[in-house]
Design an enzyme around this catalytic site. Structure first.
Site, PDB file in Angstrom:
ATOM      1  N   TYR A  84      50.193  66.196  89.154  1.00  0.00           N
ATOM      2  CA  TYR A  84      50.418  67.400  89.674  1.00  0.00           C
ATOM      3  C   TYR A  84      50.271  68.261  88.317  1.00  0.00           C
ATOM      4  O   TYR A  84      50.799  68.279  87.474  1.00  0.00           O
ATOM      5  CB  TYR A  84      51.877  67.524  90.150  1.00  0.00           C
ATOM      6  CG  TYR A  84      52.415  68.856  91.058  1.00  0.00           C
ATOM      7  CD1 TYR A  84      51.652  69.810  91.111  1.00  0.00           C
ATOM      8  CD2 TYR A  84      53.376  68.844  91.761  1.00  0.00           C
ATOM      9  CE1 TYR A  84      51.959  71.043  91.885  1.00  0.00           C
ATOM     10  CE2 TYR A  84      53.793  69.892  92.790  1.00  0.00           C
ATOM     11  CZ  TYR A  84      52.968  70.992  92.912  1.00  0.00           C
ATOM     12  OH  TYR A  84      53.130  72.043  93.308  1.00  0.00           O
ATOM     13  N   CYS A  85      49.349  69.431  88.639  1.00  0.00           N
ATOM     14  CA  CYS A  85      49.206  70.489  87.907  1.00  0.00           C
ATOM     15  C   CYS A  85      48.735  69.939  86.468  1.00  0.00           C
ATOM     16  O   CYS A  85      47.983  69.044  86.286  1.00  0.00           O
ATOM     17  CB  CYS A  85      50.592  71.375  87.969  1.00  0.00           C
ATOM     18  SG  CYS A  85      50.025  72.919  86.955  1.00  0.00           S
ATOM     19  N   VAL A  86      49.403  70.479  85.283  1.00  0.00           N
ATOM     20  CA  VAL A  86      49.276  69.948  84.079  1.00  0.00           C
ATOM     21  C   VAL A  86      49.297  68.350  83.883  1.00  0.00           C
ATOM     22  O   VAL A  86      48.483  67.790  83.138  1.00  0.00           O
ATOM     23  CB  VAL A  86      50.070  70.551  82.934  1.00  0.00           C
ATOM     24  CG1 VAL A  86      51.531  69.950  83.269  1.00  0.00           C
ATOM     25  CG2 VAL A  86      49.641  70.143  81.557  1.00  0.00           C
ATOM     26  N   GLY A 146      48.032  66.421  86.259  1.00  0.00           N
ATOM     27  CA  GLY A 146      46.892  65.981  86.875  1.00  0.00           C
ATOM     28  C   GLY A 146      45.701  66.148  85.928  1.00  0.00           C
ATOM     29  O   GLY A 146      45.066  65.346  85.910  1.00  0.00           O
TER      30      GLY A 146
END
Length: 577
Positions: free
Chosen positions: A310-312, A314
């Site tokens: 998720y986000c960073v 990812g």
């Protein structure tokens, strides 16, 4: 004689009436007449400017004439609105209360809207300014206009004036207390402090901590089905926030839902940085992801695991996959799912306004103890949506003295984590500023050159249509770098609500397109819209990479395998300050 006299008098009144007094002048009609005359003069002046001999840049060239004319037309339009019998405030939720329809306050709101538009238009018209600088100026201008809204000041907000009269000023007394409390803790309050507590009504999905390292805890969740998929799932949340964004209240919990779908779910809970983590780098987070995947594989005796980043996290998962591919170990990950994650930072959205050499150096100076205080990051993200996440709360809780709402998402948003200073500096420089991740071999992680082009792991890429942190256009670029099976899904809403959208809520929608297209615009043009949550689409996709099941027993139960339970979920790190 008497009759004649009577007749004369009557005839005199009839034939020569005494003059009727003139009505007093109507100021409104007079001002409207003046306005009409000004408009006629304006149009004549514009014609004269156009017909003047020769063209002088900045004086009577077509662009200047049009700008001057539009400025005065806008002023005259505002003049008319001031004089309207029932004035209307702009179509803006800051001015939705009926009190803003009073002519004086409606005119003030209209003047503010016009001034804001004029400022933004002036930025757009600046000559000799590059696109990057213009976008920064637009961001700054928007932040300024949001701060200067008449709704943000007690003497220009009719709601505040009315509330002050009704309460004898107690709203301002209460608001002052709220403001002083926020100043003391160094962070804007968004929700009631006592409404939520981790482990009580947030992050309550049953499970156990089965591993703890200096950087992360590994949580295994208890199965709720008799049979589970043979391939487990490991989730890597961003360490910029707490993991329980995916385990909010039970009805919103992605973790609880995934467990209910027959998945053996593991969650990494990152430690909030302290002075001991000053030397932690990106390599350490990649190593932690590989370690967590290997731990799960060994615990359950399976060849591979599904992974979510998720986000960073990812972005980091993409680097992890590249490292595994270079090592010949790509088959450790059966599939990879990316929630609003960027790998190409050529156009990363408004966060780039905070990433130049001067800003990076400033953040470095603020990290005096080897870590970046999470409140700095929270303030940065709030600025991206200042109207909703700053000034809305200033008005409601500092000026109107209203109670704070009970909102789980806002509680999580304010539950900040600290970031290792070294990692943060490298991340901003190498990715946001220099965009090195998409250049094969420009970055090395754990001694391995990173080449995203080597990644062939099946990937599910989710983006949020209104995401202001990881714009959909930027997330889309990940599809250009991986070379395995890939499914892109565009979800309604933004960075958080676009992800945390349980099927039972029946909210939003998502778009899919199986055709091979080059751009997000082409994807959208040919996409199929489906109402509701994309979660069922994801679980169906996941089943395509291994639908075999095993009994939910033995090591599938937290603490019953080779790793003893160290404590109940949600663990210790999520509670650490």
């Amino acid at each position: 004689m008497a009759g004649a006299s009577r007749c004369d008098g009557e005839c005199a009144v009839t034939d020569n009436p005494s003059p009727t007094p003139n009505p007093p002048p109507n100021p409104l009609a007079w001002l409207q007449t003046v306005g009409a005359q000004q408009e006629q003069l304006l149009e004549r002046a514009i014609v004269a400017m156009k017909e003047a001999g020769g063209t002088v840049p900045g004086v009577n060239d077509p662009a200047t004439v049009e700008r001057v004319g539009q400025f005065w037309r806008d002023g005259l339009q505002l003049w008319r609105r001031f004089l309207a019998p029932v004035a209307e405030a702009p179509a803006d939720k800051r001015f939705k209360d009926e009190s803003w329809r009073q002519p004086g306050f409606a005119g003030l709101a209209q003047a503010y809207a016009q001034a804001s538009d004029a400022l933004m238009a002036a930025v757009d018209r600046l000559d000799g300014v590059g696109d990057t600088q213009r976008e920064r100026l637009r961001f700054s201008a928007r932040a300024l206009t949001e701060a200067m809204s008449p709704s943000n000041f007690p003497w220009t907000n009719p709601q505040v004036l009315q509330r002050t009269a009704e309460t004898g000023g107690q709203n301002l007394v209460k608001g002052m207390g709220n403001m002083l409390a926020d100043l003391q803790k160094g962070q804007l309050t968004h929700t009631s402090a006592d409404a939520f507590e981790v482990g009580r009504n947030l992050a309550t999905t049953p499970g156990k901590v089965v591993k703890r390292t200096p950087l992360y805890e590994l949580i295994q969740y208890a199965p709720t089905t008799d049979m589970v998929l043979a391939t487990p799932l490991v989730i890597f949340p961003p360490w910029i926030n707490r993991f329980y964004i995916l385990d909010l209240t039970p009805e919103k919990s992605f973790i609880r839902w995934a467990v209910g779908q027959g998945l053996t779910v593991f969650m990494v809970s990152w430690k909030s940085a302290d002075a001991k983590m000053k030397d932690v780098k990106w390599d350490d987070y990649v190593a932690a992801q590989i370690d967590a995947i290997d731990t799960v594989r060994e615990l359950l005796d399976v060849p591979a695991a599904h992974a979510i980043g998720y986000c960073v996290a990812g972005t980091t998962l993409a680097a992890t996959l590249a490292v595994l591919a270079a090592r010949g170990e790509a088959d450790k990950v059966a599939s990879a799912t990316f929630f609003t994650a960027q790998v190409d930072f050529a156009d990363p959205g408004e966060l780039k306004h905070f990433v130049d050499d001067e800003q990076i150096a400033l953040i470095g100076r603020m990290a005096t103890d080897g870590y970046v205080d999470g409140r700095i990051m929270a303030a940065t993200f709030n600025l991206l949506r200042g109207r909703d996440l700053i000034w809305n709360y200033v008005t409601n809780h500092y000026l109107l003295g209203e109670e704070y709402p009970a909102f789980d998402l806002l509680h999580w948003n304010g539950d900040t984590t600290n970031l290792p200073a070294g990692w943060h500096q490298d991340y901003l420089k190498d990715l946001y500023r220099d965009n090195l991740l998409v250049e094969p071999g420009r970055l090395s992680v754990l001694g391995t050159p990173v080449d995203l082009g080597r990644v062939a792991t099946p990937a599910y890429v989710q983006a949020g249509r209104e995401d202001h942190i990881a714009p959909a256009e930027s997330v889309w670029k990940l599809t250009h770098h991986f070379h395995g099976p890939l499914r892109f899904v565009l979800a309604g809403s933004g960075h958080i609500a676009g992800v945390v959208n349980p099927p039972a809520a029946g909210k939003y929608q998502y778009w899919t397109n199986s055709a091979k297209v080059a751009t997000l615009a082409e994807f959208v043009a040919g996409a199929t819209e489906t109402k509701g949550s994309w979660w069922p689409d994801w679980i169906a996709w996941l089943h395509g990479f291994g639908a075999d099941e095993v009994a939910a027993e033995g090591a599938r139960t937290p603490g019953a395998g080779s790793l003893a339970a160290l404590g109940d979920a949600p663990g210790e790190y999520v509670r650490a300050r």
